[in-house]
Design a protein around this motif. Structure first.
Motif, PDB file in Angstrom:
ATOM      1  N   ALA A   5      55.554  63.933  14.783  1.00 46.36           N
ATOM      2  CA  ALA A   5      56.487  64.761  15.566  1.00 46.36           C
ATOM      3  C   ALA A   5      57.478  63.908  16.355  1.00 46.36           C
ATOM      4  CB  ALA A   5      55.699  65.689  16.500  1.00 46.36           C
ATOM      5  N   GLY A   6      56.991  63.191  17.372  1.00 47.34           N
ATOM      6  CA  GLY A   6      57.884  62.433  18.252  1.00 47.34           C
ATOM      7  C   GLY A   6      58.752  61.426  17.519  1.00 47.34           C
ATOM      8  N   LYS A   7      58.146  60.660  16.608  1.00 42.55           N
ATOM      9  CA  LYS A   7      58.909  59.617  15.904  1.00 42.55           C
ATOM     10  C   LYS A   7      59.992  60.194  14.999  1.00 42.55           C
ATOM     11  CE  LYS A   7      58.345  55.327  13.310  1.00 42.55           C
ATOM     12  NZ  LYS A   7      57.414  54.448  12.581  1.00 42.55           N
ATOM     13  N   PRO A   8      59.673  61.182  14.151  1.00 41.46           N
ATOM     14  CA  PRO A   8      60.751  61.755  13.330  1.00 41.46           C
ATOM     15  C   PRO A   8      61.824  62.458  14.173  1.00 41.46           C
ATOM     16  CG  PRO A   8      58.658  62.904  12.938  1.00 41.46           C
ATOM     17  CD  PRO A   8      58.351  61.674  13.724  1.00 41.46           C
ATOM     18  N   MET A   9      61.416  63.031  15.310  1.00 38.89           N
ATOM     19  CA  MET A   9      62.403  63.652  16.205  1.00 38.89           C
ATOM     20  C   MET A   9      63.349  62.601  16.776  1.00 38.89           C
ATOM     21  SD  MET A   9      59.918  66.320  18.226  1.00 38.89           S
ATOM     22  CE  MET A   9      61.088  66.647  19.544  1.00 38.89           C
ATOM     23  N   LEU A  10      62.769  61.477  17.241  1.00 43.49           N
ATOM     24  CA  LEU A  10      63.586  60.400  17.806  1.00 43.49           C
ATOM     25  C   LEU A  10      64.506  59.796  16.745  1.00 43.49           C
ATOM     26  CD1 LEU A  10      64.357  58.563  20.175  1.00 43.49           C
ATOM     27  CD2 LEU A  10      62.467  57.055  19.524  1.00 43.49           C
ATOM     28  N   ASN A  11      63.989  59.594  15.537  1.00 45.41           N
ATOM     29  CA  ASN A  11      64.814  59.054  14.445  1.00 45.41           C
ATOM     30  C   ASN A  11      66.028  59.952  14.186  1.00 45.41           C
ATOM     31  OD1 ASN A  11      63.287  56.795  13.983  1.00 45.41           O
ATOM     32  ND2 ASN A  11      62.066  57.701  12.348  1.00 45.41           N
ATOM     33  N   MET A  12      65.784  61.263  14.243  1.00 49.39           N
ATOM     34  CA  MET A  12      66.885  62.207  14.014  1.00 49.39           C
ATOM     35  C   MET A  12      67.922  62.108  15.139  1.00 49.39           C
ATOM     36  SD  MET A  12      67.960  64.327  11.754  1.00 49.39           S
ATOM     37  CE  MET A  12      66.497  64.556  10.739  1.00 49.39           C
ATOM     38  N   LEU A  13      67.447  61.952  16.377  1.00 54.48           N
ATOM     39  CA  LEU A  13      68.372  61.799  17.509  1.00 54.48           C
ATOM     40  C   LEU A  13      69.192  60.523  17.380  1.00 54.48           C
ATOM     41  CD1 LEU A  13      66.342  62.792  20.732  1.00 54.48           C
ATOM     42  CD2 LEU A  13      67.962  64.181  19.432  1.00 54.48           C
ATOM     43  N   LEU A  14      68.524  59.420  17.034  1.00 53.55           N
ATOM     44  CA  LEU A  14      69.206  58.122  16.961  1.00 53.55           C
ATOM     45  C   LEU A  14      70.256  58.076  15.858  1.00 53.55           C
ATOM     46  CD1 LEU A  14      66.200  55.697  17.613  1.00 53.55           C
ATOM     47  CD2 LEU A  14      68.083  56.238  19.184  1.00 53.55           C
ATOM     48  N   VAL A  22      56.242  66.335   9.640  1.00 52.64           N
ATOM     49  CA  VAL A  22      57.395  65.438   9.778  1.00 52.64           C
ATOM     50  C   VAL A  22      58.682  66.188   9.421  1.00 52.64           C
ATOM     51  CG1 VAL A  22      58.546  63.397   8.821  1.00 52.64           C
ATOM     52  CG2 VAL A  22      56.122  63.293   9.422  1.00 52.64           C
ATOM     53  N   ARG A  23      58.651  66.913   8.307  1.00 51.69           N
ATOM     54  CA  ARG A  23      59.839  67.668   7.876  1.00 51.69           C
ATOM     55  C   ARG A  23      60.186  68.765   8.878  1.00 51.69           C
ATOM     56  NH1 ARG A  23      57.357  66.802   2.944  1.00 51.69           N
ATOM     57  NH2 ARG A  23      56.301  68.827   2.937  1.00 51.69           N
ATOM     58  N   ALA A  24      59.161  69.425   9.395  1.00 52.10           N
ATOM     59  CA  ALA A  24      59.395  70.528  10.334  1.00 52.10           C
ATOM     60  C   ALA A  24      60.017  70.031  11.630  1.00 52.10           C
ATOM     61  CB  ALA A  24      58.080  71.263  10.621  1.00 52.10           C
ATOM     62  N   TYR A  25      59.435  68.989  12.216  1.00 52.88           N
ATOM     63  CA  TYR A  25      59.946  68.510  13.505  1.00 52.88           C
ATOM     64  C   TYR A  25      61.311  67.841  13.384  1.00 52.88           C
ATOM     65  CZ  TYR A  25      55.752  69.813  16.047  1.00 52.88           C
ATOM     66  OH  TYR A  25      54.764  70.551  16.655  1.00 52.88           O
ATOM     67  N   SER A  26      61.504  67.028  12.357  1.00 55.25           N
ATOM     68  CA  SER A  26      62.827  66.408  12.175  1.00 55.25           C
ATOM     69  C   SER A  26      63.855  67.484  11.818  1.00 55.25           C
ATOM     70  CB  SER A  26      62.789  65.322  11.096  1.00 55.25           C
ATOM     71  OG  SER A  26      62.391  65.855   9.852  1.00 55.25           O
ATOM     72  N   GLY A  27      63.425  68.451  11.017  1.00 57.35           N
ATOM     73  CA  GLY A  27      64.324  69.537  10.612  1.00 57.35           C
ATOM     74  C   GLY A  27      64.757  70.400  11.785  1.00 57.35           C
ATOM     75  N   MET A  28      63.855  70.613  12.742  1.00 57.10           N
ATOM     76  CA  MET A  28      64.200  71.427  13.914  1.00 57.10           C
ATOM     77  C   MET A  28      65.205  70.693  14.813  1.00 57.10           C
ATOM     78  SD  MET A  28      62.947  74.372  13.591  1.00 57.10           S
ATOM     79  CE  MET A  28      63.478  74.985  15.201  1.00 57.10           C
ATOM     80  N   VAL A  29      65.079  69.369  14.906  1.00 54.34           N
ATOM     81  CA  VAL A  29      66.056  68.603  15.673  1.00 54.34           C
ATOM     82  C   VAL A  29      67.413  68.644  14.953  1.00 54.34           C
ATOM     83  CG1 VAL A  29      66.692  66.313  16.555  1.00 54.34           C
ATOM     84  CG2 VAL A  29      64.325  67.109  16.716  1.00 54.34           C
ATOM     85  N   LYS A  30      67.389  68.500  13.638  1.00 60.53           N
ATOM     86  CA  LYS A  30      68.627  68.561  12.844  1.00 60.53           C
ATOM     87  C   LYS A  30      69.312  69.917  13.023  1.00 60.53           C
ATOM     88  CE  LYS A  30      70.269  67.579   8.155  1.00 60.53           C
ATOM     89  NZ  LYS A  30      70.837  68.839   7.657  1.00 60.53           N
ATOM     90  N   LEU A  31      68.499  70.973  13.007  1.00 61.11           N
ATOM     91  CA  LEU A  31      69.024  72.324  13.179  1.00 61.11           C
ATOM     92  C   LEU A  31      69.725  72.463  14.533  1.00 61.11           C
ATOM     93  CD1 LEU A  31      69.006  75.180  11.796  1.00 61.11           C
ATOM     94  CD2 LEU A  31      66.988  75.691  13.188  1.00 61.11           C
ATOM     95  N   GLY A  32      69.102  71.899  15.553  1.00 57.40           N
ATOM     96  CA  GLY A  32      69.695  71.945  16.889  1.00 57.40           C
ATOM     97  C   GLY A  32      70.991  71.159  16.974  1.00 57.40           C
ATOM     98  N   LEU A  33      70.990  69.968  16.379  1.00 57.40           N
ATOM     99  CA  LEU A  33      72.183  69.105  16.423  1.00 57.40           C
ATOM    100  C   LEU A  33      73.369  69.738  15.697  1.00 57.40           C
ATOM    101  CD1 LEU A  33      70.590  65.583  15.785  1.00 57.40           C
ATOM    102  CD2 LEU A  33      71.741  66.329  17.885  1.00 57.40           C
TER     103      LEU A  33
END
Length: 203
Positions: free
Chosen positions: A80-89, A115-126
């Motif tokens: 969760a945290g790592k894929p979310m941070l990668n998406m932010l960076l 991993v797909r869900a958490y990174s995907g949710m950050v992508k959706l927000g961005l």
């Protein structure tokens, strides 16, 4: 590194359902570590009954890893945290904090699915995040002879400079705020304008 970059202009939230689990992404501007941590605490307080409140933040320019943080908040390590941070960076937005809240719906996603869900949710927000431009500014004290004031003030809009204070004694004094990237050229133009009689001091 540019002195200008996009930052969140306001609080932003998106929501989605993935295999019966409810995911809520909350994002906001985080110019420093304290504001990022306060934002995370506020969202966790808003959703105390959630299964997980996973979070990540990057409180600096886009891609800068000097002020980052993350948490899986009980999800399997690294899902969760790592894929979310990668998406932010890699998202091209600076000074940002995000919390992805999950209400478990009864269907396990597996590590890859998480991993797909958490990174995907950050992508959706961005993708729908309202942004504004962050401009690094500096404060500058300028003194000059009175005859130069009119031409000096005409010069200010060209350099996006704004007068914050004025003082008048034997010379005219101004405290300005202007984008840091304009300083060198502004200094040169003011010196030229006043035949070297102006004094510029960075505050």
């Amino acid at each position: 590194m540019s002195d200008r970059y996009p930052i969140p202009s306001c609080f932003h939230r998106v929501e989605d359902s993935i295999k019966k689990s409810r995911f809520i992404t909350s994002m906001d501007h985080a110019p420093d570590l304290d504001s990022a941590r306060e934002f995370v605490a506020r969202i966790k307080e808003e959703f105390p009954d959630a299964t997980h409140n996973c979070w990540a933040y990057a409180a600096g320019p886009p891609g800068d890893t000097a002020k980052v943080g993350l948490s899986d908040d009980g999800e399997p390590g690294g899902t969760a945290g790592k894929p979310m941070l990668n998406m932010l960076l890699h998202g091209g937005v600076g000074e940002i904090a995000v919390v992805v809240t999950r209400y478990y719906g009864g269907t396990k996603l597996g590590t890859g699915g998480l991993v797909r869900a958490y990174s995907g949710m950050v992508k959706l927000g961005l993708e729908s995040l309202p942004v504004k431009e962050m401009v690094e500014t500096i404060m500058l004290d300028v003194t000059m002879p009175y005859p130069a004031i009119t031409l000096f003030k005409r010069l200010l809009p060209e350099f996006e400079a704004e007068v914050r204070e004025e003082s008048f004694s034997d010379v005219a004094g101004f405290t300005l705020e202007l984008p840091a990237e304009h300083l060198a050229e502004f200094d040169e133009r003011v010196t030229e304008l006043t035949d070297g009689q102006a004094i510029l001091c960075k505050k």
